[in-house]
Design a protein around this motif. Structure first.
Motif, PDB file in Angstrom:
ATOM      1  N   ASP A 682       8.494   6.891   2.028  1.00 18.49           N
ATOM      2  CA  ASP A 682       7.717   5.617   2.697  1.00 18.49           C
ATOM      3  C   ASP A 682       7.216   4.805   1.224  1.00 18.49           C
ATOM      4  OD1 ASP A 682       8.468   6.087   4.893  1.00 18.49           O
ATOM      5  OD2 ASP A 682       6.089   7.887   5.511  1.00 18.49           O
ATOM      6  N   GLY A 683       6.818   3.865   1.583  1.00 19.83           N
ATOM      7  CA  GLY A 683       5.509   3.481   0.506  1.00 19.83           C
ATOM      8  C   GLY A 683       4.244   3.036   0.486  1.00 19.83           C
ATOM      9  N   LEU A 684       3.523   2.964  -0.277  1.00 18.04           N
ATOM     10  CA  LEU A 684       1.880   2.610   0.138  1.00 18.04           C
ATOM     11  C   LEU A 684       1.143   1.518   0.060  1.00 18.04           C
ATOM     12  CD1 LEU A 684      -1.266   4.129   1.140  1.00 18.04           C
ATOM     13  CD2 LEU A 684      -1.222   4.969  -1.285  1.00 18.04           C
ATOM     14  N   GLU A 711       4.990  -7.079   0.899  1.00 18.17           N
ATOM     15  CA  GLU A 711       5.510  -7.052  -1.495  1.00 18.17           C
ATOM     16  C   GLU A 711       5.568  -5.710  -2.428  1.00 18.17           C
ATOM     17  OE1 GLU A 711       4.559  -9.664  -5.629  1.00 18.17           O
ATOM     18  OE2 GLU A 711       3.760  -9.961  -3.993  1.00 18.17           O
ATOM     19  N   ILE A 712       6.291  -5.413  -3.055  1.00 18.52           N
ATOM     20  CA  ILE A 712       6.562  -4.655  -4.127  1.00 18.52           C
ATOM     21  C   ILE A 712       6.215  -4.853  -5.347  1.00 18.52           C
ATOM     22  CG2 ILE A 712       8.418  -2.306  -5.509  1.00 18.52           C
ATOM     23  CD1 ILE A 712      10.305  -2.912  -3.061  1.00 18.52           C
ATOM     24  N   VAL A 713       5.035  -3.726  -5.888  1.00 13.85           N
ATOM     25  CA  VAL A 713       4.160  -3.591  -6.771  1.00 13.85           C
ATOM     26  C   VAL A 713       4.277  -3.167  -7.681  1.00 13.85           C
ATOM     27  CG1 VAL A 713       2.087  -5.112  -5.359  1.00 13.85           C
ATOM     28  CG2 VAL A 713       2.110  -2.957  -5.615  1.00 13.85           C
ATOM     29  N   ASP A 718      10.461   8.758 -10.930  1.00 14.20           N
ATOM     30  CA  ASP A 718      10.330   9.560 -10.457  1.00 14.20           C
ATOM     31  C   ASP A 718       9.850  11.001  -9.693  1.00 14.20           C
ATOM     32  OD1 ASP A 718      11.739   9.695 -13.378  1.00 14.20           O
ATOM     33  OD2 ASP A 718       9.749   9.453 -14.667  1.00 14.20           O
ATOM     34  N   ARG A 719       8.154   9.759  -9.562  1.00 12.81           N
ATOM     35  CA  ARG A 719       7.757  10.842  -8.238  1.00 12.81           C
ATOM     36  C   ARG A 719       8.037  10.359  -6.972  1.00 12.81           C
ATOM     37  NH1 ARG A 719       1.280  10.273 -10.532  1.00 12.81           N
ATOM     38  NH2 ARG A 719       0.878  12.006  -8.993  1.00 12.81           N
ATOM     39  N   GLY A 720       8.604   9.476  -7.415  1.00 11.82           N
ATOM     40  CA  GLY A 720       9.327   8.390  -5.772  1.00 11.82           C
ATOM     41  C   GLY A 720       7.768   7.857  -4.726  1.00 11.82           C
ATOM     42  N   ARG A 721       7.608   6.920  -5.911  1.00  8.41           N
ATOM     43  CA  ARG A 721       6.368   6.323  -5.280  1.00  8.41           C
ATOM     44  C   ARG A 721       6.297   4.935  -5.470  1.00  8.41           C
ATOM     45  NH1 ARG A 721       0.718  10.099  -7.043  1.00  8.41           N
ATOM     46  NH2 ARG A 721       0.915  11.743  -6.118  1.00  8.41           N
ATOM     47  N   ILE A 722       6.479   4.383  -4.311  1.00  7.87           N
ATOM     48  CA  ILE A 722       6.309   3.471  -3.920  1.00  7.87           C
ATOM     49  C   ILE A 722       4.832   2.537  -3.797  1.00  7.87           C
ATOM     50  CG2 ILE A 722       7.604   0.850  -3.270  1.00  7.87           C
ATOM     51  CD1 ILE A 722       9.534   3.903  -2.307  1.00  7.87           C
ATOM     52  N   GLY A 723       4.818   1.329  -4.065  1.00  9.61           N
ATOM     53  CA  GLY A 723       2.590   0.825  -4.088  1.00  9.61           C
ATOM     54  C   GLY A 723       3.781  -0.402  -3.417  1.00  9.61           C
ATOM     55  N   LEU A 724       2.612  -0.064  -2.490  1.00  8.02           N
ATOM     56  CA  LEU A 724       3.394  -2.418  -1.675  1.00  8.02           C
ATOM     57  C   LEU A 724       1.744  -3.033  -1.923  1.00  8.02           C
ATOM     58  CD1 LEU A 724       5.001  -0.637   1.228  1.00  8.02           C
ATOM     59  CD2 LEU A 724       5.828  -1.660  -0.854  1.00  8.02           C
ATOM     60  N   LYS A 725       2.401  -4.024  -1.375  1.00  8.58           N
ATOM     61  CA  LYS A 725       1.305  -5.103  -0.886  1.00  8.58           C
ATOM     62  C   LYS A 725       1.507  -5.492   0.346  1.00  8.58           C
ATOM     63  CE  LYS A 725      -1.458  -9.479  -2.976  1.00  8.58           C
ATOM     64  NZ  LYS A 725      -1.801  -9.824  -3.686  1.00  8.58           N
ATOM     65  N   LYS A 726       0.374  -6.042   0.872  1.00 10.48           N
ATOM     66  CA  LYS A 726       0.626  -6.575   2.590  1.00 10.48           C
ATOM     67  C   LYS A 726       1.052  -8.692   2.352  1.00 10.48           C
ATOM     68  CE  LYS A 726      -0.857  -6.754   7.069  1.00 10.48           C
ATOM     69  NZ  LYS A 726      -0.612  -8.267   7.011  1.00 10.48           N
ATOM     70  N   VAL A 727       1.958  -8.792   2.246  1.00  6.97           N
ATOM     71  CA  VAL A 727       1.733 -10.118   2.150  1.00  6.97           C
ATOM     72  C   VAL A 727       1.123 -11.323   3.313  1.00  6.97           C
ATOM     73  CG1 VAL A 727       4.068 -11.954   2.463  1.00  6.97           C
ATOM     74  CG2 VAL A 727       4.214 -10.217   1.061  1.00  6.97           C
TER      75      VAL A 727
END
Length: 727
Positions: A682-684, A711-713, A718-727
């Protein structure tokens, strides 16, 4: 009705006293349920919602209990001759149970304190002489104290006598209401919570690393952080301490206690030592406990609120109607269990396939899946999001892409939180006694697509991963909140009384498990209910219960067309009059012609007013009746985003910063929202990336189940982390 409490609830909840009084009368005195009052007594409450009604009732109950507890404590203290005018006033002014109990704590029957033991040794007269400033020199104090030496009482020296006297004084100081108030005024804004690592072995994954050496103002501490620290302390990882401005507190208390001892010499010195002891050993720890308990209660209340709001949105997920579904519970060694259910949720067939490691029998698995898809005209495959979900998704995507099927098939990744809990439950065993646990789980996963509400009510809500620290809050309070949310949603949606399970029916207004079971038994005996009127044949279902439940129970193909609407039987005469007014018949409820007629009435205020007078009813009831005639099968869940259906698969490796994707909100917490992007991780969306404007809490912007563009920011593979921004 207590007018003082009525006025306070009115002010705190920001509703007129008349509305509050009506709500309390209807629910507390007349015995109506919150869903019934919210739906069918709008005119009496001024259209208060379920949440508003619950808030009013909860606050009312709290204040009544607080008032009763005050009376109980005052009576106890009077009986024990401990009640002073100052203490009585402080008790009566207490605004919370915690504040009240802290006031009462020094007077509770308890283990003997140092001061109590000193009194038993006969040292209270010596303490009085010191407080009155009679012993101005050390010699006078020694001489007077020597009179209290008593081997039998355990007073062996003048030092012990004077120390005992100081212990008595310290407790007297700590029990003084004004002293406690002064200490709290200083400590409340300036108490700091400090944490240290206690045992790193208990924190192998370094979950609490941020708190190994941490300090923050308790009053300003975010509530989710308070919960995290509490959990770390409970698990034995963290050591927690509190610090307050000790010297300022001592000076403040000393100013009051020593004002009459300015020229008292040695007495003043000893009383000052007692002041310091009272502050350090008794008052400050007590106030710190009160402050931390208050913070914890706020944090727990907030955590329950977050969980409740997320749960409500999860339960409000729209059903996908009229489609047969295949559910897959992914696994490795034990194989992927598959179950096909029809559009009603009835199980058709179960099987097992082995497309994942270590077997990798993809061809054999594909043949079996394709055969079942064609055999049962399946249009949707629901894949659980647990172990082996990613590999199973790849297999499903390739299978439905590579062959021609009789119908177009799409798949959805479904949260399997709680599915294993349900499948191992007594309820699941009764429903599918011939199936094993994993096969039942696959059925549950499939049903979550067809009707999420009907399936999720079977599961302990704590097992559904849509909250924040729900396992760390008082479970009785969580249970009450969850019960309210489930009842609210079930009654807003309504149920088909001829197909609903006992588990669903028991949440209907006025019903419980026993009456729901009786209803299902009567349904079996009758071969199904033909009308709402037949509900009175259910054993134990009296007039009051019928009144509370009837409007929420639908009969879709009964003899009376009004029975499929949300219109209450008590208003059928009005509905029939309106139908006649429109020159229509009940059989045309929901038809285009009747909808047109209803719209013409809804858009004409004069007509509404005239009809209210003609049928002796109110605007709220009339408008609800008109809506029921226009949309007899209205389901509020249809207003929310449906689950995302896919045909292809994506991996973390396919992502790159700057990509714009569509995702579904999986969970909302204080610091942001987790988004299902269709991959394993999951992204955050951090709270700072939810909007260009300031956001106080993520729930102002998103809710569980929302479909959002992101949007992927940032990507941390390595840690399986995805930072996101609401468009």
């Amino acid at each position: 009705m207590d007018q003082k409490i009525l006025k306070q609830v009115s002010q705190e909840e920001n509703f007129p006293e008349s509305k509050v009084a009506k709500a309390i009368n209807l629910i507390k005195e007349a015995g109506n349920t919150v869903p019934f009052v919210a739906r069918y007594r709008k005119n009496e409450t001024g259209n208060l919602s379920e949440d508003e009604l619950r808030s009013i009732v909860e606050r009312w109950d709290y204040l009544v209990n607080l008032q009763d507890r005050k009376a109980e404590i005052i009576a106890t203290l009077e009986k024990r001759e401990k009640l002073t005018p100052e203490l009585k006033e402080a008790i009566q002014k207490s605004e919370t149970m915690q504040e009240l109990e802290e006031l009462y704590k020094p007077y509770k029957q308890k283990k003997k304190t140092r001061g109590m033991k000193a009194k038993e040794k006969g040292l209270e007269p010596l303490a009085n002489k010191l407080r009155q400033g009679e012993l101005k020199t050390e010699a006078e104090a020694e001489s007077t104290a020597s009179d209290f030496i008593d081997d039998e009482q355990g007073v062996n020296s003048t030092d012990e006598a004077l120390q005992g006297a100081q212990d008595i004084i310290a407790e007297q100081i700590s029990e003084t209401v004004d002293n406690r108030r002064d200490v709290k005024e200083i400590a409340a804004p300036e108490t700091y919570l400090e944490t240290q690592l206690k045992d790193q072995a208990q924190d192998e994954n370094k979950v609490y690393q941020d708190y190994y050496d941490y300090r923050e103002n308790l009053k300003k501490m975010p509530l989710h952080r308070a919960m995290a620290i509490n959990r770390g302390e409970k698990e034995g990882v963290l050591k927690v301490s509190l610090s307050s401005p000790e010297e300022r507190i001592i000076d403040k208390v000393a100013l009051r206690e020593l004002v009459s001892l300015e020229n008292a010499g040695f007495s003043r010195e000893l009383v000052f030592e007692a002041v310091k002891d009272a502050c350090k050993r008794l008052i400050i720890p007590s106030i710190q406990r009160e402050l931390r308990t208050s913070k914890t209660e706020q944090a727990e209340e907030h955590a329950i609120k977050i969980f409740s709001q997320n749960l409500e949105r999860l339960l409000m997920q729209p059903p996908i109607k009229g489609k047969n579904v295949m559910g897959i519970d992914p696994a490795y060694k034990s194989g992927c269990k598959i179950a096909v259910v029809d559009y009603k949720g009835d199980m058709q067939e179960v099987d097992v396939i082995y497309p994942t490691p270590p077997f990798n029998k993809t061809e054999q698995a594909a043949k079996k899946v394709i055969s079942l898809l064609n055999k049962y005209q399946v249009e949707i495959i629901a894949i659980g999001n647990g172990t082996a979900s990613r590999e199973t998704e790849e297999f499903v995507s390739e299978t439905i892409e590579d062959v021609e099927l009789s119908l177009e098939v799409q798949y959805a990744i479904v949260s399997e939180d709680g599915a294993s809990v349900y499948s191992a439950s007594k309820l699941a065993a009764e429903e599918f006694p011939e199936l094993d646990v994993q096969e039942r789980s696959a059925i549950s996963i499939a049903r979550r697509v067809i009707d999420p509400l009907a399936e999720l009510v079977k599961i302990d809500p704590k097992s559904i991963g849509v909250g924040q620290y729900q396992h760390d809050v008082p479970q009785s309070k969580l249970k009450e909140a969850v019960q309210f949310v489930v009842e609210k949603v079930v009654n807003q949606v309504g149920v088909d009384v001829n197909t609903a399970s006992v588990h669903l029916l028991r949440y209907i207004s006025g019903l419980n498990k026993k009456s729901a079971e009786n209803m299902v038994n009567t349904r079996s005996e009758l071969g199904g209910f033909d009308s709402r009127a037949q509900l009175t044949e259910v054993k134990g279902l009296g007039a009051k219960t019928f009144e509370q439940c009837a409007g929420f129970l639908r009969i879709l193909d009964g003899s009376n067309p009004l029975d499929k609407t949300a219109i209450h039987p008590e208003s059928y005469h009005i509905a029939e009059g309106i139908i006649a007014h429109l020159n229509e018949v009940p059989e045309n409820i929901g038809s285009e012609a009747l909808r047109t007629g209803v719209d013409s009435l809804l858009n004409n205020k004069n007509q509404i007013q005239s009809l209210c007078q003609e049928f002796d009813t109110d605007k709220y009831t009339l408008e609800d009746i008109l809506t029921g005639l226009k949309k007899p099968l209205y389901d509020p869940r249809e207003e929310f985003d449906k689950p995302r259906l896919k045909k292809d698969v994506m991996k973390l490796e396919d992502l790159s910063e700057g990509m714009i994707l569509e995702g579904e909100i999986r969970n909302v917490v204080d610091f942001g929202a987790f988004v299902d992007l269709g991959i394993k991780e999951d992204g955050l969306i951090h709270i700072s990336n939810l909007s260009e404007k300031f956001v106080k809490h993520p729930m102002e912007i998103v809710s569980v189940g929302d479909v959002v563009q992101v949007e992927i920011v940032s990507i941390d593979k390595d840690r399986g982390r995805i930072g996101l921004k609401k468009v």
